[in-house]
Write an enzyme that holds these catalytic residues in place. Structure first.
Site, PDB file in Angstrom:
ATOM      1  N   THR A   1     106.596  84.564  73.392  1.00 28.12           N
ATOM      2  CA  THR A   1     106.312  83.623  72.273  1.00 28.12           C
ATOM      3  C   THR A   1     107.675  82.929  71.808  1.00 28.12           C
ATOM      4  O   THR A   1     107.314  82.022  70.838  1.00 28.12           O
ATOM      5  CB  THR A   1     105.654  84.480  71.285  1.00 28.12           C
ATOM      6  OG1 THR A   1     106.629  85.513  70.673  1.00 28.12           O
ATOM      7  CG2 THR A   1     104.322  85.017  71.797  1.00 28.12           C
TER       8      THR A   1
ATOM      9  N   ASP B   1     104.821  89.465  73.587  1.00 34.62           N
ATOM     10  CA  ASP B   1     106.180  89.812  73.245  1.00 34.62           C
ATOM     11  C   ASP B   1     106.691  88.982  72.387  1.00 34.62           C
ATOM     12  O   ASP B   1     106.584  87.532  72.336  1.00 34.62           O
ATOM     13  CB  ASP B   1     106.994  89.712  74.605  1.00 34.62           C
ATOM     14  CG  ASP B   1     108.587  89.983  74.016  1.00 34.62           C
ATOM     15  OD1 ASP B   1     108.977  91.116  74.206  1.00 34.62           O
ATOM     16  OD2 ASP B   1     109.436  89.131  73.685  1.00 34.62           O
TER      17      ASP B   1
ATOM     18  N   TYR C   1     112.347  85.308  65.805  1.00 34.59           N
ATOM     19  CA  TYR C   1     111.722  83.920  66.401  1.00 34.59           C
ATOM     20  C   TYR C   1     110.931  83.140  65.372  1.00 34.59           C
ATOM     21  O   TYR C   1     110.497  82.073  65.358  1.00 34.59           O
ATOM     22  CB  TYR C   1     110.542  84.242  67.457  1.00 34.59           C
ATOM     23  CG  TYR C   1     111.188  85.156  68.576  1.00 34.59           C
ATOM     24  CD1 TYR C   1     112.201  85.172  68.860  1.00 34.59           C
ATOM     25  CD2 TYR C   1     110.150  85.453  69.409  1.00 34.59           C
ATOM     26  CE1 TYR C   1     112.723  85.910  69.965  1.00 34.59           C
ATOM     27  CE2 TYR C   1     110.657  86.358  70.653  1.00 34.59           C
ATOM     28  CZ  TYR C   1     111.923  86.515  71.023  1.00 34.59           C
ATOM     29  OH  TYR C   1     112.319  86.924  72.181  1.00 34.59           O
TER      30      TYR C   1
ATOM     31  N   LYS D   1     110.975  93.271  67.525  1.00 36.07           N
ATOM     32  CA  LYS D   1     112.245  93.468  67.722  1.00 36.07           C
ATOM     33  C   LYS D   1     112.973  93.423  66.259  1.00 36.07           C
ATOM     34  O   LYS D   1     113.090  92.490  65.507  1.00 36.07           O
ATOM     35  CB  LYS D   1     113.144  92.382  68.743  1.00 36.07           C
ATOM     36  CG  LYS D   1     112.182  92.216  69.933  1.00 36.07           C
ATOM     37  CD  LYS D   1     112.904  91.283  70.958  1.00 36.07           C
ATOM     38  CE  LYS D   1     112.210  90.985  72.252  1.00 36.07           C
ATOM     39  NZ  LYS D   1     111.212  89.789  72.000  1.00 36.07           N
TER      40      LYS D   1
ATOM     41  N   HIS E   1     116.903  94.560  69.330  1.00 34.63           N
ATOM     42  CA  HIS E   1     116.780  93.187  69.966  1.00 34.63           C
ATOM     43  C   HIS E   1     118.324  93.114  70.552  1.00 34.63           C
ATOM     44  O   HIS E   1     118.337  92.383  71.935  1.00 34.63           O
ATOM     45  CB  HIS E   1     116.691  91.986  68.845  1.00 34.63           C
ATOM     46  CG  HIS E   1     116.301  90.826  69.490  1.00 34.63           C
ATOM     47  ND1 HIS E   1     115.447  89.902  68.797  1.00 34.63           N
ATOM     48  CD2 HIS E   1     116.614  89.925  70.520  1.00 34.63           C
ATOM     49  CE1 HIS E   1     115.231  88.638  69.617  1.00 34.63           C
ATOM     50  NE2 HIS E   1     116.037  89.010  70.681  1.00 34.63           N
TER      51      HIS E   1
ATOM     52  N   SER F   1     117.107  96.272  74.003  1.00 33.64           N
ATOM     53  CA  SER F   1     117.046  94.985  74.730  1.00 33.64           C
ATOM     54  C   SER F   1     118.544  94.767  74.907  1.00 33.64           C
ATOM     55  O   SER F   1     119.138  94.755  73.665  1.00 33.64           O
ATOM     56  CB  SER F   1     116.316  93.785  73.699  1.00 33.64           C
ATOM     57  OG  SER F   1     116.428  92.846  74.646  1.00 33.64           O
TER      58      SER F   1
ATOM     59  N   GLN G   1     114.888  95.492  77.638  1.00 36.28           N
ATOM     60  CA  GLN G   1     114.505  94.181  77.752  1.00 36.28           C
ATOM     61  C   GLN G   1     115.769  93.141  78.105  1.00 36.28           C
ATOM     62  O   GLN G   1     116.581  93.143  77.079  1.00 36.28           O
ATOM     63  CB  GLN G   1     113.642  93.633  76.739  1.00 36.28           C
ATOM     64  CG  GLN G   1     113.130  92.227  77.071  1.00 36.28           C
ATOM     65  CD  GLN G   1     112.388  91.716  76.002  1.00 36.28           C
ATOM     66  OE1 GLN G   1     112.521  90.608  75.702  1.00 36.28           O
ATOM     67  NE2 GLN G   1     111.199  92.270  75.640  1.00 36.28           N
TER      68      GLN G   1
ATOM     69  N   TYR H   1     113.150  89.101  80.503  1.00 34.92           N
ATOM     70  CA  TYR H   1     113.057  87.837  80.048  1.00 34.92           C
ATOM     71  C   TYR H   1     113.639  86.699  80.641  1.00 34.92           C
ATOM     72  O   TYR H   1     114.503  87.173  81.403  1.00 34.92           O
ATOM     73  CB  TYR H   1     113.356  87.917  78.277  1.00 34.92           C
ATOM     74  CG  TYR H   1     114.903  87.997  78.052  1.00 34.92           C
ATOM     75  CD1 TYR H   1     115.768  87.151  78.152  1.00 34.92           C
ATOM     76  CD2 TYR H   1     115.351  89.348  77.399  1.00 34.92           C
ATOM     77  CE1 TYR H   1     116.969  86.937  77.897  1.00 34.92           C
ATOM     78  CE2 TYR H   1     116.655  89.291  77.151  1.00 34.92           C
ATOM     79  CZ  TYR H   1     117.509  88.048  77.258  1.00 34.92           C
ATOM     80  OH  TYR H   1     118.909  88.136  76.827  1.00 34.92           O
TER      81      TYR H   1
ATOM     82  N   ALA I   1     112.545  85.105  82.946  1.00 34.95           N
ATOM     83  CA  ALA I   1     112.083  85.257  84.129  1.00 34.95           C
ATOM     84  C   ALA I   1     112.139  84.179  85.064  1.00 34.95           C
ATOM     85  O   ALA I   1     112.028  84.084  86.332  1.00 34.95           O
ATOM     86  CB  ALA I   1     110.852  86.360  84.477  1.00 34.95           C
ATOM     87  N   LEU I   2     111.714  82.795  84.008  1.00 30.94           N
ATOM     88  CA  LEU I   2     111.489  81.588  84.847  1.00 30.94           C
ATOM     89  C   LEU I   2     112.831  80.848  84.658  1.00 30.94           C
ATOM     90  O   LEU I   2     112.871  79.549  84.918  1.00 30.94           O
ATOM     91  CB  LEU I   2     110.156  80.888  84.328  1.00 30.94           C
ATOM     92  CG  LEU I   2     108.890  81.743  84.667  1.00 30.94           C
ATOM     93  CD1 LEU I   2     107.729  81.189  83.933  1.00 30.94           C
ATOM     94  CD2 LEU I   2     108.596  82.213  85.729  1.00 30.94           C
TER      95      LEU I   2
ATOM     96  N   SER J   1     114.526  80.790  81.751  1.00 26.57           N
ATOM     97  CA  SER J   1     114.924  80.357  80.542  1.00 26.57           C
ATOM     98  C   SER J   1     114.318  78.856  80.233  1.00 26.57           C
ATOM     99  O   SER J   1     114.390  78.018  81.098  1.00 26.57           O
ATOM    100  CB  SER J   1     116.357  80.423  79.900  1.00 26.57           C
ATOM    101  OG  SER J   1     116.916  79.290  79.972  1.00 26.57           O
TER     102      SER J   1
ATOM    103  N   ILE K   1      99.830  78.728  81.240  1.00 26.13           N
ATOM    104  CA  ILE K   1      99.443  80.109  80.824  1.00 26.13           C
ATOM    105  C   ILE K   1      98.373  80.613  81.634  1.00 26.13           C
ATOM    106  O   ILE K   1      98.463  81.696  82.234  1.00 26.13           O
ATOM    107  CB  ILE K   1      99.015  80.019  79.407  1.00 26.13           C
ATOM    108  CG1 ILE K   1     100.026  79.735  78.442  1.00 26.13           C
ATOM    109  CG2 ILE K   1      98.175  81.357  78.900  1.00 26.13           C
ATOM    110  CD1 ILE K   1      99.657  79.208  76.927  1.00 26.13           C
TER     111      ILE K   1
END
Length: 323
Positions: A23, A50, A55, A84, A117, A166, A190, A216, A218-219, A221, A277
């Protein structure tokens, strides 16, 4: 709803959905988008959400979860929500109040997972990134073992069902695992993880300790210029990923997500675009053969998009270690 293979058991006996919805969004993205995207993600089948205090959108994400409970799409126990503990709250006495603040923003009674975090303690206060008059980050010194004991108390109080970390390196994990009187092990670590930074050593270490690695970026950033060096290559433009995607008639993003699931990594997919999504849910619809997995392994080049430059120089800065 959740077929067993879509969840992994954690060391504390609870289950984490292997695909999560990320998110985080850059500051200029209106907070209302977090609300709409999270609602859409839950409607599309995401059950693992997540988020994090820092954030600054937990209010909207909590609202999204509650609205999907209210409209009968899910029950609270179907949702696995992660928050976190931010770096300015690592002093043990600040841990529970920080979690309670998140819960108040979310209007939830508990989080499913609460994680530290980032291992670098920063000066406590209202500022997320406290700087001195010269613009230098103001650090704090905290023993992470004491922070962990405060996390354990949050679990014992039922405010967090599971607890983890994390951005820890293996030495920082060891420190907690070897802590005298350890009551609850961290269930996860994480970290940034993708084909350009596949974390194979850290993954092997975590597997050996029954700690789930959660990926995280995973694509590759979101490449927020505030955090990410713009000269780094774009992961999803990689020709090999593109070729494998073409062969399977899938998107490069789906290949990058599927790669993680097959290595036993829990993977977060971040997108606020409805089409993406929905598409990310297709990660369960196909499999990569061993030769594709091996080819993707070969892309590793230790490119870290999120290197937390501001924390360099702190004794707990995690990325000076090899893994």
């Amino acid at each position: 709803m959740d077929p067993k293979h879509r969840r992994r058991e954690l060391t504390d006996g609870r289950f984490i959905p292997v695909l999560g919805f990320g998110t985080f969004a850059p500051e200029e993205v209106p907070k209302s988008e977090a609300l709409e995207a999270t609602k859409f993600a839950i409607g599309a089948g995401f059950r693992h959400i997540d988020c994090a205090y820092v954030y600054q959108n937990e209010e909207q994400v909590g609202q999204a979860i509650r609205s999907k409970i209210a409209d009968g799409t899910v029950k609270r126990e179907d949702i696995f929500y992660t928050s976190k503990l931010w770096a300015t709250f690592l002093r043990p006495e600040l841990v529970r109040p920080a979690l309670e603040k998140s819960l108040k923003n979310l209007q939830l009674d508990y989080v499913d997972l609460y994680i530290i975090h980032f291992p670098v303690a920063m000066k406590p206060g209202e500022e997320a990134y406290p700087k001195d008059e010269n613009g230098k980050m103001m650090f704090d010194t905290v023993d992470l073992c004491r922070t962990w004991e405060a996390m354990e108390k949050c679990k014992d109080a039922g405010l967090a069902k599971s607890i983890g970390v994390s951005n820890f390196n293996h030495k920082q994990l060891e420190k907690i695992l070897n802590k005298p009187g350890l009551k609850h092990k961290p269930v996860c670590n994480q970290v940034e993880c993708h084909p350009y930074l596949n974390q194979s050593k850290l993954l092997d270490f975590c597997k050996s300790k029954d700690i789930v690695l959660v990926a995280y970026s995973a694509l590759g950033s979101q490449r927020d210029p505030k955090w990410v060096d713009q000269s780094l290559p774009v992961l999803l433009d990689d020709p090999l990923l593109g070729a494998i995607a073409k062969k399977h008639k899938r998107s490069p993003a789906l290949i990058a997500l599927r790669y993680q699931l097959q290595r036993g990594v829990v993977v977060l997919a971040k997108s606020y675009k409805e089409k993406e999504i929905k598409e990310n849910m297709q990660v369960f619809d196909f499999e990569l053969p061993p030769e594709d997995m091996k080819a993707i392994d070969g892309l590793n080049r230790n490119i870290r998009y999120c290197d937390f430059q501001f924390a360099v120089g702190h004794p707990e800065y995690p990325f000076s270690e090899e893994y």
